[in-house]
Scaffold this motif. Structure first.
Motif, PDB file in Angstrom:
ATOM      1  N   ARG A  78      28.695  64.367  38.738  1.00  0.00           N
ATOM      2  CA  ARG A  78      28.149  63.107  38.225  1.00  0.00           C
ATOM      3  C   ARG A  78      26.680  63.251  37.835  1.00  0.00           C
ATOM      4  O   ARG A  78      26.168  62.493  37.015  1.00  0.00           O
ATOM      5  CB  ARG A  78      28.254  62.021  39.295  1.00  0.00           C
ATOM      6  CG  ARG A  78      29.639  61.444  39.527  1.00  0.00           C
ATOM      7  CD  ARG A  78      29.602  60.544  40.740  1.00  0.00           C
ATOM      8  NE  ARG A  78      30.858  59.859  40.977  1.00  0.00           N
ATOM      9  CZ  ARG A  78      31.150  58.642  40.529  1.00  0.00           C
ATOM     10  NH1 ARG A  78      30.249  57.988  39.810  1.00  0.00           N
ATOM     11  NH2 ARG A  78      32.312  58.080  40.777  1.00  0.00           N
ATOM     12  N   ALA A  79      26.000  64.212  38.458  1.00  0.00           N
ATOM     13  CA  ALA A  79      24.571  64.407  38.191  1.00  0.00           C
ATOM     14  C   ALA A  79      24.326  65.586  37.249  1.00  0.00           C
ATOM     15  O   ALA A  79      23.530  65.490  36.320  1.00  0.00           O
ATOM     16  CB  ALA A  79      23.817  64.627  39.502  1.00  0.00           C
ATOM     17  N   ASP A  80      25.029  66.707  37.488  1.00  0.00           N
ATOM     18  CA  ASP A  80      24.798  67.906  36.686  1.00  0.00           C
ATOM     19  C   ASP A  80      25.985  68.844  36.834  1.00  0.00           C
ATOM     20  O   ASP A  80      26.218  69.412  37.905  1.00  0.00           O
ATOM     21  CB  ASP A  80      23.518  68.615  37.127  1.00  0.00           C
ATOM     22  CG  ASP A  80      23.215  69.858  36.308  1.00  0.00           C
ATOM     23  OD1 ASP A  80      23.852  70.049  35.257  1.00  0.00           O
ATOM     24  OD2 ASP A  80      22.345  70.642  36.737  1.00  0.00           O
ATOM     25  N   MET A  81      26.738  69.031  35.749  1.00  0.00           N
ATOM     26  CA  MET A  81      27.902  69.912  35.807  1.00  0.00           C
ATOM     27  C   MET A  81      27.518  71.367  36.026  1.00  0.00           C
ATOM     28  O   MET A  81      28.260  72.128  36.645  1.00  0.00           O
ATOM     29  CB  MET A  81      28.731  69.788  34.532  1.00  0.00           C
ATOM     30  CG  MET A  81      29.960  68.905  34.700  1.00  0.00           C
ATOM     31  SD  MET A  81      31.126  69.040  33.320  1.00  0.00           S
ATOM     32  CE  MET A  81      31.807  70.676  33.579  1.00  0.00           C
ATOM     33  N   SER A  82      26.363  71.784  35.515  1.00  0.00           N
ATOM     34  CA  SER A  82      25.953  73.179  35.706  1.00  0.00           C
ATOM     35  C   SER A  82      25.725  73.481  37.182  1.00  0.00           C
ATOM     36  O   SER A  82      26.153  74.514  37.688  1.00  0.00           O
ATOM     37  CB  SER A  82      24.685  73.477  34.908  1.00  0.00           C
ATOM     38  OG  SER A  82      24.963  73.614  33.537  1.00  0.00           O
TER      39      SER A  82
END
Length: 398
Positions: A78-82
């Motif tokens: 939800r915040a950063d897929m990486s």
């Protein structure tokens, strides 16, 4: 004997991740520019001990279920897929290492939870020498390479007649390989998926895993064995838990889009705000439904994986094929919802300062991974249903 999962920790971890989400999302563009998660994000992962989510408790891992892993990946996604991708990959390789021989497990896990990058294709080459092997190789797409202190890499064994025997693995210390900057992509650039290179590295014999004993091999004499996680099927497990970050990223896009249409008009129309448009209402409903169905589909798979592991049983090839097909449908639903949302959001969604385009790019690149391609999932499932053998993917790799 470790009879269950450590999921009692899940509510606390999810709450902490929700509190940290603004920092992780704020750091995402910096991680993308630096091509690896930032120190602030790594510190959050370290603090929550998220490098060992699926590592069994015999090695001081969290010993959590696939359902818990899915939900943690969803929250980070939800915040950063990486950042989520790096956590997923290093967890997957760490868990695979916990399936190896007693000697490898003791060396890797004795000092603490290892962070292991990986690569399989193209394989390196291992040449037998006295006491071990000389290994040479260059493994691209080695996600989390900047955080790793070990490497788990595929090698072909050079036989006496000069032929190559494929499907083996070696474990390399971080000092044994270099990292070449090769990961320049449209999405998931913050994963540090560069190329690991080993040149004339000596690998002791015990750190070589022959194809006959790789992945799901059950050694009856192994001492470090018995947790539910020792019974998970490798490829099915990694594909299923990875889906969490895609669901989370799609959900994040939906929240961003809902906030946008509540205040912005549809330019050149009387729809002000955009949310007053029945078309926008319908399309957002359709996107949300697709994401929800995808999530519930994957949770059905995690429930089956966890129940089977608790019973110390194995999924049948028919069950694996069904899950492969259902996962194909789930990923098609996610991809369709994402494209639909970007059309609703309009051209402003593609501004580089807009998080919508980052999630869109990351999902677009990640969903092209060979493990998630819908056409292969449907073909595997179809051949299984029709009794056509051999399947297009070797048994055990789906």
């Amino acid at each position: 004997m470790d009879y269950g999962f450590g999921d009692e920790q899940l509510p606390h971890i999810l709450q902490r991740l929700r509190e940290a989400a603004p920092i992780i999302r704020e750091q995402a563009p910096l991680g993308e520019r630096g091509r690896t998660p930032t120190e602030k994000v790594v510190a959050i992962i370290d603090d929550l001990k998220l490098w060992g989510i699926m590592v069994p408790r015999r090695w001081r891992g969290l010993g959590m279920s696939t359902t818990a892993m899915f939900e943690i990946m969803r929250e980070i996604g939800r915040a950063d897929m990486s950042a989520a991708w790096v956590v997923q990959i290093l967890n997957g390789t760490g868990w695979i290492a916990s399936l190896t021989s007693d000697e490898i497990q003791e060396e890797l896990f004795g000092p603490g939870i290892p962070r292991i990058s990986s690569g399989a294709t193209p394989p390196g080459v291992a040449v037998p020498v006295d006491g071990g092997y000389i290994v040479n190789g260059a493994w691209p797409y080695s996600s989390g390479s900047r955080q790793a202190n070990w490497g788990q890499y595929g090698v072909a064994l050079r036989c006496e007649d000069g032929s190559l025997k494929h499907g083996n693995m070696v474990y390399l210390k971080r000092s044994d390989f270099e990292i070449e900057n090769t990961w320049y992509t449209a999405g998931l650039q913050g994963t540090g998926s560069d190329t690991s290179v080993a040149k004339d590295v000596f690998v002791p014999k015990h750190r070589f895993v022959p194809v006959e004993k790789s992945f799901e091999y059950k050694d009856p004499d192994r001492r470090h064995f018995g947790a539910p996680s020792d019974y998970w099927p490798v490829t099915t497990l990694i594909r299923t838990t990875s889906a969490g970050m895609f669901v989370g990223a799609a959900e994040a896009m939906l929240e961003l889009l809902k906030a946008q249409v509540a205040v912005k008009p549809v330019v050149t129309t009387t729809h002000n705000p955009a949310a007053s448009s029945q078309v926008v209402q319908m399309e957002i409903g359709a996107a949300a439904a697709k994401i929800s169905v995808a999530r519930q589909t994957i949770l059905g798979a995690t429930a089956l994986l966890d129940a089977t592991a608790i019973d110390r049983a194995a999924l049948s090839l028919e069950e694996r094929a069904r899950l492969k097909g259902e996962h194909a449908a789930a990923f098609e639903l996610i991809s369709a919802s994402v494209e639909k949302m970007m059309h609703i959001a309009g051209s402003a969604a593609f501004m580089t300062k807009n998080d919508l385009q980052r999630f869109w790019r990351d999902i677009g690149v990640g969903s092209r991974h060979i493990a998630f391609l819908p056409q292969l999932g449907y073909e595997v499932y179809g051949r299984s249903l029709l009794g056509i053998t051999p399947n297009v993917i070797p048994p055990g790799l789906y």
